[in-house]
Design a protein around this motif. Structure first.
Motif, mmCIF file in Angstrom:
data_model
loop_
_atom_site.group_PDB
_atom_site.id
_atom_site.type_symbol
_atom_site.label_atom_id
_atom_site.label_comp_id
_atom_site.label_asym_id
_atom_site.label_seq_id
_atom_site.Cartn_x
_atom_site.Cartn_y
_atom_site.Cartn_z
ATOM 1 N N ALA A 5 0.827 -1.206 0.000
ATOM 2 C CA ALA A 5 0.000 0.000 0.000
ATOM 3 C C ALA A 5 0.866 1.263 0.000
ATOM 4 O O ALA A 5 0.571 2.231 -0.718
ATOM 5 C CB ALA A 5 -0.938 -0.006 1.204
ATOM 6 N N TYR A 6 1.938 1.254 0.790
ATOM 7 C CA TYR A 6 2.854 2.399 0.826
ATOM 8 C C TYR A 6 3.463 2.636 -0.556
ATOM 9 O O TYR A 6 3.484 3.768 -1.055
ATOM 10 C CB TYR A 6 3.964 2.185 1.856
ATOM 11 N N LEU A 7 3.954 1.571 -1.171
ATOM 12 C CA LEU A 7 4.598 1.726 -2.475
ATOM 13 C C LEU A 7 3.587 2.194 -3.527
ATOM 14 O O LEU A 7 3.892 3.069 -4.338
ATOM 15 C CB LEU A 7 5.261 0.424 -2.907
ATOM 16 N N PRO B 248 -10.356 -3.830 -8.496
ATOM 17 C CA PRO B 248 -11.285 -3.263 -7.513
ATOM 18 C C PRO B 248 -10.539 -2.538 -6.384
ATOM 19 O O PRO B 248 -9.481 -2.988 -5.939
ATOM 20 C CB PRO B 248 -12.014 -4.485 -6.955
ATOM 21 N N GLU B 249 -11.093 -1.431 -5.947
ATOM 22 C CA GLU B 249 -10.468 -0.651 -4.868
ATOM 23 C C GLU B 249 -10.376 -1.425 -3.554
ATOM 24 O O GLU B 249 -9.542 -1.121 -2.712
ATOM 25 C CB GLU B 249 -11.221 0.666 -4.653
ATOM 26 N N ASP B 250 -11.250 -2.431 -3.389
ATOM 27 C CA ASP B 250 -11.209 -3.205 -2.146
ATOM 28 C C ASP B 250 -10.364 -4.483 -2.282
ATOM 29 O O ASP B 250 -10.326 -5.313 -1.374
ATOM 30 C CB ASP B 250 -12.621 -3.544 -1.673
ATOM 31 N N HIS C 278 -1.516 -5.891 -2.551
ATOM 32 C CA HIS C 278 -0.569 -6.396 -3.552
ATOM 33 C C HIS C 278 -1.232 -6.491 -4.924
ATOM 34 O O HIS C 278 -0.583 -6.230 -5.936
ATOM 35 C CB HIS C 278 0.018 -7.742 -3.125
ATOM 36 N N GLU C 279 -2.511 -6.826 -4.980
ATOM 37 C CA GLU C 279 -3.208 -6.897 -6.265
ATOM 38 C C GLU C 279 -3.360 -5.513 -6.876
ATOM 39 O O GLU C 279 -3.172 -5.328 -8.082
ATOM 40 C CB GLU C 279 -4.571 -7.563 -6.109
#
Length: 186
Positions: free
Chosen positions: A141-143, A168-170, A174-175
């Motif tokens: 998420a950080y990257l 999808p935003e949820d 990693h995806e």
């Protein structure tokens, strides 16, 4: 406060847990077009060795795409991880310029590129082997947030990153990261 060096060390550890049990899966295709998992791991280990050499002023012992894995891929990763971690902990690691295959750049930018390599290739290997349970969602998420802020259009070219794919935003971090970089996850 978490520094870029802390993030690099955490990514080395996370990817190490994925690499530790790759076993015979190394001949399987990677998410990187045209590569096997062995090719991708070799690229990652070579990059770690080249960064470590560049930061410590030593000879890497080969070129980025030399055969770094030999018959012991997990051991090769562990050895490179030790050298890489030590090099980034040098007091002068984030000052000055780092020379990479595509030119010289400030060490801070080189550190972000290296973090990208570690997190993205670690996620590639984990997805390809069904070991996404070993990934760190915060790292991904950080990257992803960092890359979105930077703008990636200059890096969207063959051999680097593809066009962003729908995700999808949820979806797990990693995806979303891999889809942002043009990797087919599903």
């Amino acid at each position: 406060m978490t520094t870029i060096v802390d993030r690099i060390e955490a990514a080395i550890a996370t990817t190490g847990t994925v690499v530790s049990d790759l076993g015979p899966a190394l001949d399987a295709p990677s998410l990187c077009p045209g590569w096997t998992l062995r090719d991708e791991l070799n690229h990652l280990v070579g990059g770690m060795r080249v960064f470590a050499a560049e930061l410590s002023g030593t000879d890497a012992g080969g070129e980025h795409e030399s055969d770094w894995l030999g018959h012991e891929p997990a051991a090769a990763y562990a050895a490179a991880a030790t050298l890489d971690g030590e090099a980034w902990r040098r007091p002068d690691a984030l000052s000055g310029t780092v020379r990479l295959g595509f030119g010289a750049m400030p060490a801070q930018m080189a550190a972000l590129i290296h973090l990208t390599e570690l997190v993205v290739h670690g996620a590639d290997l984990a997805v390809s082997t069904g070991r996404t349970d070993r990934l760190d969602a915060e790292q991904c998420a950080y990257l992803l947030a960092t890359m979105r802020e930077m703008g990636m259009e200059a890096f969207r070219r063959p051999g680097m990153f593809g066009a962003e794919l729908p995700c999808p935003e949820d979806a797990p971090a990693h995806e979303r990261l891999l889809a942002f970089l043009g990797r087919e996850v599903a």
